[in-house]
Every structure is written in C-alpha cells, then in structure tokens.
Design a protein around this motif. Structure first.
Motif, mmCIF file in Angstrom:
data_model
loop_
_atom_site.group_PDB
_atom_site.id
_atom_site.type_symbol
_atom_site.label_atom_id
_atom_site.label_comp_id
_atom_site.label_asym_id
_atom_site.label_seq_id
_atom_site.Cartn_x
_atom_site.Cartn_y
_atom_site.Cartn_z
ATOM 1 N N THR A 1 -12.065 18.631 62.128
ATOM 2 C CA THR A 1 -12.877 20.104 62.556
ATOM 3 C C THR A 1 -12.355 21.055 61.909
ATOM 4 N N GLY A 2 -10.985 21.183 61.769
ATOM 5 C CA GLY A 2 -10.378 22.466 61.124
ATOM 6 C C GLY A 2 -10.954 22.531 59.555
ATOM 7 N N SER A 3 -10.823 21.346 58.853
ATOM 8 C CA SER A 3 -11.236 21.199 57.709
ATOM 9 C C SER A 3 -12.908 21.550 57.382
ATOM 10 N N ALA B 1 -10.671 38.750 52.443
ATOM 11 C CA ALA B 1 -9.279 38.851 53.171
ATOM 12 C C ALA B 1 -9.343 38.231 54.587
ATOM 13 N N ALA B 2 -10.753 38.406 55.400
ATOM 14 C CA ALA B 2 -10.815 37.775 56.595
ATOM 15 C C ALA B 2 -11.062 36.389 56.303
ATOM 16 N N PHE B 3 -11.429 35.809 55.314
ATOM 17 C CA PHE B 3 -11.345 34.391 55.001
ATOM 18 C C PHE B 3 -10.050 33.890 55.067
ATOM 19 N N ILE B 4 -8.916 34.398 54.256
ATOM 20 C CA ILE B 4 -7.630 33.788 54.233
ATOM 21 C C ILE B 4 -7.002 33.866 55.443
ATOM 22 N N SER C 1 -5.898 30.555 57.627
ATOM 23 C CA SER C 1 -4.682 30.267 57.937
ATOM 24 C C SER C 1 -4.736 30.040 59.459
ATOM 25 N N GLU C 2 -5.468 30.649 60.422
ATOM 26 C CA GLU C 2 -5.446 30.609 61.877
ATOM 27 C C GLU C 2 -5.864 29.178 62.292
ATOM 28 N N ARG D 1 -7.495 32.913 69.811
ATOM 29 C CA ARG D 1 -6.944 33.608 68.669
ATOM 30 C C ARG D 1 -7.907 33.134 67.357
ATOM 31 N N VAL D 2 -7.930 31.904 67.357
ATOM 32 C CA VAL D 2 -8.799 31.087 66.335
ATOM 33 C C VAL D 2 -9.995 31.992 66.259
#
Length: 89
Positions: free
Chosen positions: A71-73, A49-52, A56-57, A27-28
């Motif tokens: 890693t997420g950051s 919009a896709a960035f937001i 979030s994901e 999903r990510v």
C-alpha cells in the motif's frame, strides 16, 4: 466481553496501540494533503519538497506497521507519477 486477566490486558493494549496508530495515520494523511495542495497550486518546487516529506512519512508508517508495504509503495508511486506529470507540463 473479556473474562480472563490476560484478555483484559490485551483489550487495554489494543486500545493504546489503536490510539498510536490513529495518530500516525492522521500524520500521513496530513503530509499527503500538503502534497495534493502543492500539486493543485501548480508549484513544481513546492510539490517536490512536499513529495519528499510525504514519501518519508508513508514509508515511516510502513516500517511501523500502520499501513501495508505494498500500500505504501503504491501510494508513493502514484505521488511520483503526479509529480512527474506536473514537472513535464
């Protein structure tokens, strides 16, 4: 091979958890791909919009323990840099 009942149960739990994590990781990746497509199209509004959604994901995956916090950051930071570069152009 697992011999004790506890080890057999652990194998079953790991298998279930692996399936859940696999779906969350997928999903990510989907949201990251949607952001990449918006960037390559050059549409700043769609990219924002896709960035937001992608941010979030990614952070949701971090909170669920699918990916590491750093890693997420790092991923979000790189996405933001791409978005800023597109907006500046």
């Amino acid at each position: 091979m697992a011999n004790t009942p506890g080890a057999k149960k652990a194998v079953r739990k790991i298998a279930r958890r692996t399936e859940v994590n696999k779906s969350r990781r997928s999903r990510v990746r989907t949201y990251l791909r949607m952001f990449e497509e918006a960037i390559s199209a050059g549409d700043a509004g769609k990219a924002r919009a896709a960035f937001i959604e992608a941010q979030s994901e990614v952070m949701r995956a971090v909170s669920r323990g699918v990916i590491h916090k750093n890693t997420g950051s790092r991923k979000v930071s790189r996405l933001a840099a791409q978005l800023k570069k597109l907006s500046a152009a």
